[in-house]
Design a protein around this motif. Structure first.
Motif, short mmCIF file in Angstrom:
data_model
loop_
_atom_site.label_atom_id
_atom_site.label_comp_id
_atom_site.label_asym_id
_atom_site.label_seq_id
_atom_site.Cartn_x
_atom_site.Cartn_y
_atom_site.Cartn_z
N ILE A 13 -2.17 9.15 -5.66
CA ILE A 13 -3.38 8.43 -5.28
C ILE A 13 -3.01 7.21 -4.46
O ILE A 13 -2.08 6.46 -4.81
CB ILE A 13 -4.19 8.00 -6.52
N LEU A 14 -3.74 6.99 -3.38
CA LEU A 14 -3.54 5.80 -2.56
C LEU A 14 -3.76 4.56 -3.43
O LEU A 14 -4.79 4.41 -4.07
CB LEU A 14 -4.51 5.79 -1.38
N THR A 15 -2.79 3.67 -3.46
CA THR A 15 -2.85 2.49 -4.33
C THR A 15 -2.54 1.23 -3.54
O THR A 15 -1.59 1.21 -2.74
CB THR A 15 -1.86 2.63 -5.50
N LYS A 16 -3.33 0.21 -3.76
CA LYS A 16 -3.13 -1.09 -3.10
C LYS A 16 -2.86 -2.14 -4.17
O LYS A 16 -3.67 -2.34 -5.07
CB LYS A 16 -4.36 -1.48 -2.28
N THR A 74 -7.22 -0.21 -6.51
CA THR A 74 -6.86 -1.57 -6.12
C THR A 74 -6.45 -2.36 -7.36
O THR A 74 -7.19 -2.41 -8.34
CB THR A 74 -8.02 -2.30 -5.42
N HIS A 99 -9.77 10.79 -1.84
CA HIS A 99 -10.00 9.80 -2.89
C HIS A 99 -9.91 8.40 -2.29
O HIS A 99 -9.04 8.11 -1.48
CB HIS A 99 -8.95 9.96 -4.00
N ASN A 100 -10.83 7.51 -2.68
CA ASN A 100 -10.89 6.16 -2.10
C ASN A 100 -9.70 5.29 -2.45
O ASN A 100 -9.37 4.36 -1.72
CB ASN A 100 -12.17 5.44 -2.54
N GLY A 101 -9.05 5.55 -3.57
CA GLY A 101 -7.86 4.79 -3.94
C GLY A 101 -8.08 3.79 -5.05
O GLY A 101 -9.20 3.57 -5.53
N GLN A 160 -5.21 12.92 -2.47
CA GLN A 160 -5.20 11.62 -1.81
C GLN A 160 -5.97 11.61 -0.49
O GLN A 160 -6.29 10.54 0.04
CB GLN A 160 -3.77 11.17 -1.57
N VAL A 171 0.86 -1.19 0.00
CA VAL A 171 0.00 0.00 0.00
C VAL A 171 0.89 1.24 0.00
O VAL A 171 1.79 1.37 0.85
CB VAL A 171 -0.93 0.02 1.24
N THR A 214 1.26 5.60 -1.91
CA THR A 214 0.68 6.65 -2.76
C THR A 214 1.43 6.65 -4.09
O THR A 214 2.62 6.96 -4.14
CB THR A 214 0.78 8.03 -2.09
#
Length: 565
Positions: free
Chosen positions: A310-313, A267, A263-265, A260, A209, A211
């Motif tokens: 952006i938050l990225t998983k 996946t 924003h929900n991110g 960020q 996880v 950004t």
């Protein structure tokens, strides 16, 4: 999904689960679309469909409160695999949309010869109020044909209509049997941050996880042809309210540093991933949540700055479990990721019930979404809640309120000493009998409306409470669940009462000329009307008993016990 699956000759296989409702092919196709493409549950899909003649070209109506839109659906199926859809059908559909574009036009529908179901939908959805509040009328045209050049040109100049032809449906359909995505490698720059890295306890997945730079995200392959999003539930939905808000933030450089925060991110699921030298490299990847965001970013890529992250998983799966991919996709796209059911899953009552189920062979109790279970009959606590709400608390009119089972209704459903594993199993087995007799109801749309089986469960509950043996079983004084012969015989008795009496009388009621316009959707949710209908059926059953045209639970049970002794 392949385009050939939408050919008329193959639709019968695709639409098999919907044919029992005895709708036309085009209406069944619409029903399938609403559930599998538009993303509605079975009850909601049924609620928005306008069955019957004189529907004014309006096959279904839906109000999108988020985007302030009134969506009109029209479905058209063609028999020839080579048939195309031109602009004529779309122009006619545009005329259909005009029927709801003004207050005056809506009033004409209310006063005219439109079918009663359409009129009720217009009233129930409060369309006049929506129009007064500025809601826009949009159209969704669904067909198993392909659009020709004329249709494409017409749609380019008419943003109020969205066409889902054969090609588009195949493009957006989520086929969980095929993971899809991009068979390539991609490298993310994470020199600006240290990614959070962890593995699941069972080592089935490893997760990172961090950004990600928006400038990296828009360079991934498969954005233009949407192959990157093959598992995404919503895909790129065009100029929606959400996408407009994202675009607005992108166009304002001052918002990039804060992007960020709200924003929900994103996946991403992949087959390969490694983190080294300030880079994360992934291979064979697919975006399962974030299609709208990435598509909007891609279209506005000239306005992206280095401050836009952006938050990225990233989820590297070490399994080929298709079910797990589906669960990750569905749940990551759920905007209310933590549901009341999740919050209650570790609650004492749920854990006690789960423990009780473990001591009973042949049944499994699911208390969490995505839970891995054995091979027994699986009863989810959500289904158990709906059954108990109907069978114990006698509220079938609330059976569709799934979101309230673990919220407002939780304590009164589960917080009772009478609720144990055997009671849930008993209710489940009775409901299974009800489901097996639904096809005997002549009104097929009502028969397979999801609330109908709970209404019949309610009627059986009432019959049991007014019968000596039935009441003993109902109050847990007579334990039949532990004896396979007893539970089988009881199910046979319930099936006999349903088939020989209750459904016969229900069919007679539905055929009565005064019930020609029976609004089953409204009745199923209306306390007074549903109580009235149940009273009519129970009175007829009592008359049948007195006339010797029906055999009570006690009478049949005594015969069974004499034969087994």
């Amino acid at each position: 999904m392949q385009e050939s699956e939408l050919d008329y000759s193959n639709l019968s296989s695709l639409l098999l689960p919907y044919t029992k409702k005895k709708r036309s092919i085009s209406r069944s196709f619409l029903n399938w679309f609403l559930e599998n493409i538009f993303g509605m549950d079975d009850t909601s899909a049924d609620d928005v469909i306008c069955d019957g003649h004189q529907d004014k070209g309006i096959d279904a109506l839906y109000v999108d409160e988020l985007n302030e839109e009134i969506i009109v659906f029209q479905s058209k199926t063609v028999e020839s695999a080579n048939k195309t859809i031109g602009d004529t059908s779309l122009k006619e559909f545009a005329g259909t949309l005009n029927q709801l574009s003004t207050l005056e036009n809506i009033k004409l529908i209310e006063k005219g010869n439109a079918n009663e179901m359409l009129k009720k939908l217009v009233a129930d959805l409060k369309l006049k109020t929506k129009i007064e509040n500025g809601f826009i009328v949009k159209g969704v045209f669904i067909t198993n044909a392909s659009a020709d050049q004329n249709a494409e040109e017409y749609l380019a100049s008419n943003e109020s209509i969205k066409l889902f032809d054969k090609k588009k449906i195949v493009e957006v359909h989520i086929d969980f049997e095929k993971q899809g995505g991009v068979n390539d490698e991609f490298v993310f720059d994470c020199s600006h941050v240290t990614p959070l890295n962890f593995s699941t306890l069972d080592k089935i997945a490893e997760v990172w996880v961090f950004t990600a730079f928006a400038s990296d995200l828009v360079k991934m392959s498969g954005i233009e042809d949407a192959s990157l999003f093959q598992q995404n539930v919503r895909l790129a939905l065009g100029s929606t309210k959400v996408n407009k808000a994202i675009k607005k933030s992108i166009l304002d450089p001052n918002e990039h540093v804060k992007f960020q925060l709200y924003h929900n991110g994103i996946t991403i699921i992949c087959d390969f991933a490694k983190h080294e030298n300030d880079k994360i490299t992934i291979g064979k990847y697919v975006v399962v949540n974030g299609a709208q965001s990435i598509s909007t970013l891609y279209n506005q890529r000239k306005n992206i700055t280095e401050n836009l992250k952006i938050l990225t998983k990233i989820i590297k799966l070490n399994t080929d479990d298709v079910g797990l991919v589906k669960k990750i996709t569905t749940n990551s796209n759920n905007q209310n990721a933590i549901k009341p059911r999740d919050l209650q899953s570790n609650q004492t009552i749920q854990q006690r019930l789960k423990k009780e189920f473990e001591s009973i062979d042949g049944y499994e109790f699911a208390v969490k979404r995505g839970e891995r279970l054995g091979e027994g009959k699986v009863i989810s606590n959500e289904d158990a809640g709906r059954m108990l709400l109907t069978f114990d608390l006698n509220e079938p009119w609330n059976s569709h309120q799934k979101s309230q089972i673990f919220d407002e209704y939780y304590s009164k459903i589960f917080g009772r000493p009478a609720v144990n594993a055997k009671r849930i199993i008993l209710t489940y087995e009775i409901l299974c009998v009800v489901e097996q007799t639904l096809d005997q109801i002549d009104h097929k749309q009502y028969a397979y409306y999801s609330a109908t089986k709970y209404f019949l469960l309610y009627v059986i509950s009432k019959i049991m409470q007014d019968d000596d043996v039935g009441k003993a079983i109902y109050t847990n004084k007579l334990n039949i669940v532990s004896n396979s012969n007893d539970i089988s015989e009881f199910k046979r008795i319930i099936a006999d009462i349903l088939s020989s009496n209750i459904i016969v009388d229900l069919n007679y009621f539905l055929k009565d000329e005064n019930n020609a316009a029976f609004d089953y959707k409204k009745v199923s949710k209306n306390t007074t009307q549903l109580q009235s209908l149940s009273m009519e059926l129970l009175k007829d059953y009592e008359k049948d008993l007195k006339r010797g045209k029906a055999r009570s639970i006690s009478e049949q049970w005594k015969v069974y016990k004499r034969g087994s002794s």
